[in-house]
Scaffold this motif. Structure first.
Motif, PDB file in Angstrom:
ATOM      1  N   ASN A 222       0.796  -1.240   0.000  1.00  0.00           N
ATOM      2  CA  ASN A 222       0.000   0.000   0.000  1.00  0.00           C
ATOM      3  C   ASN A 222       0.824   1.284   0.000  1.00  0.00           C
ATOM      4  OD1 ASN A 222      -2.129  -1.697  -0.023  1.00  0.00           O
ATOM      5  ND2 ASN A 222      -2.789  -1.315   2.066  1.00  0.00           N
ATOM      6  N   GLU A 223       2.022   1.201  -0.592  1.00  0.00           N
ATOM      7  CA  GLU A 223       2.784   2.439  -0.762  1.00  0.00           C
ATOM      8  C   GLU A 223       2.203   3.243  -1.922  1.00  0.00           C
ATOM      9  OE1 GLU A 223       5.496  -0.421  -1.314  1.00  0.00           O
ATOM     10  OE2 GLU A 223       6.937   0.116   0.268  1.00  0.00           O
ATOM     11  N   ASN A 224       2.607   4.490  -1.995  1.00  0.00           N
ATOM     12  CA  ASN A 224       2.215   5.356  -3.104  1.00  0.00           C
ATOM     13  C   ASN A 224       3.167   5.098  -4.275  1.00  0.00           C
ATOM     14  OD1 ASN A 224       1.666   7.760  -4.705  1.00  0.00           O
ATOM     15  ND2 ASN A 224       0.687   8.549  -2.867  1.00  0.00           N
ATOM     16  N   PRO A 225       2.647   4.949  -5.496  1.00  0.00           N
ATOM     17  CA  PRO A 225       3.563   4.696  -6.628  1.00  0.00           C
ATOM     18  C   PRO A 225       4.364   5.932  -7.025  1.00  0.00           C
ATOM     19  CG  PRO A 225       1.317   4.911  -7.445  1.00  0.00           C
ATOM     20  CD  PRO A 225       1.230   4.952  -5.931  1.00  0.00           C
ATOM     21  N   PHE A 226       3.941   7.102  -6.563  1.00  0.00           N
ATOM     22  CA  PHE A 226       4.619   8.344  -6.953  1.00  0.00           C
ATOM     23  C   PHE A 226       5.671   8.723  -5.910  1.00  0.00           C
ATOM     24  CE2 PHE A 226       0.193   8.569  -8.520  1.00  0.00           C
ATOM     25  CZ  PHE A 226       0.485   8.399  -9.868  1.00  0.00           C
ATOM     26  N   PRO A 227       6.752   9.406  -6.341  1.00  0.00           N
ATOM     27  CA  PRO A 227       7.778   9.820  -5.379  1.00  0.00           C
ATOM     28  C   PRO A 227       7.237  10.921  -4.476  1.00  0.00           C
ATOM     29  CG  PRO A 227       8.217  10.787  -7.541  1.00  0.00           C
ATOM     30  CD  PRO A 227       7.048   9.861  -7.718  1.00  0.00           C
ATOM     31  N   PRO A 228       7.962  11.255  -3.391  1.00  0.00           N
ATOM     32  CA  PRO A 228       7.518  12.365  -2.543  1.00  0.00           C
ATOM     33  C   PRO A 228       7.521  13.683  -3.331  1.00  0.00           C
ATOM     34  CG  PRO A 228       9.341  11.165  -1.523  1.00  0.00           C
ATOM     35  CD  PRO A 228       9.198  10.633  -2.904  1.00  0.00           C
ATOM     36  N   SER A 229       6.849  14.685  -2.768  1.00  0.00           N
ATOM     37  CA  SER A 229       6.802  16.019  -3.380  1.00  0.00           C
ATOM     38  C   SER A 229       8.216  16.528  -3.687  1.00  0.00           C
ATOM     39  CB  SER A 229       6.124  16.980  -2.404  1.00  0.00           C
ATOM     40  OG  SER A 229       6.558  18.303  -2.628  1.00  0.00           O
ATOM     41  N   PRO A 230       8.382  17.244  -4.805  1.00  0.00           N
ATOM     42  CA  PRO A 230       9.691  17.848  -5.112  1.00  0.00           C
ATOM     43  C   PRO A 230      10.164  18.766  -3.976  1.00  0.00           C
ATOM     44  CG  PRO A 230       8.134  18.212  -6.927  1.00  0.00           C
ATOM     45  CD  PRO A 230       7.364  17.526  -5.845  1.00  0.00           C
ATOM     46  N   LYS A 231       9.222  19.314  -3.212  1.00  0.00           N
ATOM     47  CA  LYS A 231       9.586  20.175  -2.079  1.00  0.00           C
ATOM     48  C   LYS A 231      10.354  19.384  -1.008  1.00  0.00           C
ATOM     49  CE  LYS A 231       7.224  24.053  -3.179  1.00  0.00           C
ATOM     50  NZ  LYS A 231       6.045  23.715  -3.933  1.00  0.00           N
ATOM     51  N   VAL A 232      10.056  18.088  -0.918  1.00  0.00           N
ATOM     52  CA  VAL A 232      10.767  17.226   0.042  1.00  0.00           C
ATOM     53  C   VAL A 232      12.234  17.118  -0.357  1.00  0.00           C
ATOM     54  CG1 VAL A 232      10.960  14.854   0.891  1.00  0.00           C
ATOM     55  CG2 VAL A 232       8.711  15.942   0.743  1.00  0.00           C
ATOM     56  N   LEU A 233      12.476  17.012  -1.651  1.00  0.00           N
ATOM     57  CA  LEU A 233      13.864  16.948  -2.145  1.00  0.00           C
ATOM     58  C   LEU A 233      14.627  18.212  -1.759  1.00  0.00           C
ATOM     59  CD1 LEU A 233      13.285  14.408  -3.908  1.00  0.00           C
ATOM     60  CD2 LEU A 233      14.717  15.505  -5.626  1.00  0.00           C
ATOM     61  N   GLU A 234      13.958  19.358  -1.923  1.00  0.00           N
ATOM     62  CA  GLU A 234      14.604  20.628  -1.559  1.00  0.00           C
ATOM     63  C   GLU A 234      14.916  20.690  -0.069  1.00  0.00           C
ATOM     64  OE1 GLU A 234      12.269  24.030  -2.837  1.00  0.00           O
ATOM     65  OE2 GLU A 234      11.921  23.024  -4.771  1.00  0.00           O
ATOM     66  N   ALA A 235      13.992  20.143   0.739  1.00  0.00           N
ATOM     67  CA  ALA A 235      14.185  20.214   2.201  1.00  0.00           C
ATOM     68  C   ALA A 235      15.355  19.342   2.657  1.00  0.00           C
ATOM     69  CB  ALA A 235      12.899  19.785   2.911  1.00  0.00           C
ATOM     70  N   LEU A 236      15.596  18.257   1.926  1.00  0.00           N
ATOM     71  CA  LEU A 236      16.677  17.343   2.321  1.00  0.00           C
ATOM     72  C   LEU A 236      17.997  17.809   1.691  1.00  0.00           C
ATOM     73  CD1 LEU A 236      14.734  13.970   2.042  1.00  0.00           C
ATOM     74  CD2 LEU A 236      15.169  15.356   4.065  1.00  0.00           C
ATOM     75  N   CYS A 237      18.346  19.064   1.955  1.00  0.00           N
ATOM     76  CA  CYS A 237      19.491  19.700   1.312  1.00  0.00           C
ATOM     77  C   CYS A 237      20.771  19.433   2.111  1.00  0.00           C
ATOM     78  CB  CYS A 237      19.216  21.204   1.222  1.00  0.00           C
ATOM     79  SG  CYS A 237      18.884  21.923   2.839  1.00  0.00           S
ATOM     80  N   PRO A 238      21.930  19.721   1.521  1.00  0.00           N
ATOM     81  CA  PRO A 238      23.194  19.521   2.247  1.00  0.00           C
ATOM     82  C   PRO A 238      23.203  20.232   3.604  1.00  0.00           C
ATOM     83  CG  PRO A 238      23.637  20.005  -0.044  1.00  0.00           C
ATOM     84  CD  PRO A 238      22.162  20.170   0.140  1.00  0.00           C
ATOM     85  N   GLU A 239      22.604  21.431   3.690  1.00  0.00           N
ATOM     86  CA  GLU A 239      22.583  22.165   4.968  1.00  0.00           C
ATOM     87  C   GLU A 239      21.859  21.343   6.044  1.00  0.00           C
ATOM     88  OE1 GLU A 239      21.484  23.665   2.028  1.00  0.00           O
ATOM     89  OE2 GLU A 239      23.495  24.476   1.732  1.00  0.00           O
ATOM     90  N   ALA A 240      20.752  20.703   5.635  1.00  0.00           N
ATOM     91  CA  ALA A 240      20.006  19.878   6.601  1.00  0.00           C
ATOM     92  C   ALA A 240      20.863  18.702   7.056  1.00  0.00           C
ATOM     93  CB  ALA A 240      18.695  19.393   5.978  1.00  0.00           C
ATOM     94  N   ILE A 241      21.610  18.139   6.130  1.00  0.00           N
ATOM     95  CA  ILE A 241      22.469  16.991   6.481  1.00  0.00           C
ATOM     96  C   ILE A 241      23.596  17.446   7.412  1.00  0.00           C
ATOM     97  CG2 ILE A 241      24.041  15.240   5.558  1.00  0.00           C
ATOM     98  CD1 ILE A 241      22.210  15.354   2.986  1.00  0.00           C
TER      99      ILE A 241
END
Ligand code: PLP
Length: 365
Positions: free
Chosen positions: A32-51
């Motif tokens: 029951n996972e979603n076939p689509f990837p997470p929102s593109p905004k999630v990619l932006e949030a997981l930035c090098p600064e966050a890491i």
């Protein structure tokens, strides 16, 4: 098992996650996972600064995400609890509200974790059988004198209860917590959210795993009265205050703020669900009117398990059930269009039905 394990845990039957085999690439329609990837905004949030900030502990109060959820659902941050997947939120609720004295009532056919948690936390369990048509017998959930846990829509049947039935259960258990697990509510059914102001015993549990495409991030939340949120926080802080990691918290804020993306994924999944339901029914399947991102379907002339095995040999994974009452059925996650085409194609082959011309043409072009 070692000889050291507590006796009461030797008889515990742990939750069985859907299989994740590595022997070949499967079309995965079993968890029951979603076939689509997470929102593109999630990619932006997981930035090098966050890491680079991972040297610091995450905010144990999860303030940014609770504020974002409060804005999204029209409640106060004090009405929001955030946990490591809704499984953890459910676990904290069972720890807080059920034990040997005050047990828990849940449908006998529902999310498997209710039974597991009842065993793990030694809660007396009242597992209420479903009606013959797979609906929940509302009358048997009134005046329980103990916690009630229900998934709405229910899994694996996919069926939702109307809001007035849910309200009756909440009202008629005014002195106990009524936990409504809304893991699938974005795909259909009526949320209990409008009842939150009126009932301090209502505990709504939701997840980012299904509609928000973040199953791997492990993020869930609860919406409830201040008192209930304080209870869950008390249990959480006595167990694992930093239960949600900093990257997942950041991903969660981004996912909540991208309402448009949520809507477009949900619309695509629901449209696909309705199409696949029609196609399976045309092949002779019995399929419930699911309000979720999966189909609960019984193949013609074979058991759920036989169909599951035949599909697996052909590279498609679905979930089947061993209990007698569900043995005719499988649960099929609504996947991407090409995945559902493949499911249908393999199903026709298994049933010995001719492939549709359009598809043969597509395949040969
Ligand atoms: C998938 C599911 C969950 C668990 O979700 P997580 O947030 O991934 O732990 C809880 N309840 C129901 C009914 C589910 O189907």
């Amino acid at each position: 098992m070692s000889r050291f394990l507590l006796p009461r845990l030797t008889s515990l039957a742990p939750y069985e996650p859907g299989e994740q085999p590595l022997d070949r690439r499967y079309v995965k329609l079993n968890t029951n996972e979603n076939p689509f990837p997470p929102s593109p905004k999630v990619l932006e949030a997981l930035c090098p600064e966050a890491i680079l900030r991972l040297n610091r502990y995450p905010d144990p109060a999860k303030r940014a995400l609770r504020a974002a959820l409060a804005r999204a659902y029209g409640v106060e941050p004090e009405n929001v609890f955030v946990g490591n997947g809704s499984d953890e939120v459910l676990g904290f609720a069972f720890m807080a509200y059920a034990d040997e004295g005050r047990g828990v009532t849940y449908p006998a056919v529902s999310y498997g974790f209710y039974k597991v948690y009842a065993q793990l936390f030694r809660a007396r369990a009242n597992a209420v059988p479903l009606n013959a048509d797979l609906t929940i017998p509302v009358g048997r959930f009134l005046r329980q004198g103990q916690m009630v846990a229900l998934a709405n829509p229910n899994a694996p049947t996919g069926l939702a209860l109307p809001l007035d039935a849910l309200e009756a259960i909440i009202r008629e258990n005014a002195d106990s917590v009524v936990l409504i697990d809304e893991a699938y509510i974005d795909f259909g059914g009526e949320s209990c959210l409008p009842l939150l102001r009126r009932y301090d015993n209502l505990l709504i549990v939701r997840t980012f795993s299904k509609s928000r495409s973040l199953a791997g991030g492990r993020l869930g939340f609860a919406l409830a009265s201040r008192g209930i949120i304080e209870d869950l926080t008390r249990v959480c802080n006595s167990f694992h205050p930093y239960s949600v990691n900093a990257l997942t918290l950041a991903a969660g804020v981004a996912a909540v703020e991208d309402e448009a993306y949520l809507r477009s994924c949900v619309e695509a999944v629901c449209a696909q669900r309705e199409q696949s339901k029609r196609e399976l029914r045309a092949l002779g399947f019995a399929v419930t009117d699911s309000a979720t991102n999966f189909l609960f379907a019984a193949p013609p002339r074979m058991s759920g398990e036989a169909y599951y095995r035949a599909l697996k040999e052909r590279g498609v994974l679905v979930r089947h059930f061993r209990s007698d009452e569900l043995s005719a059925y499988v649960r099929i996650t609504v996947g991407a269009p090409e995945e559902m085409r493949r499911l249908l194609q393999e199903t026709r082959a298994i049933l010995g039905q001719p492939q549709e011309e359009l598809q043969t043409k597509e395949a040969s072009s």
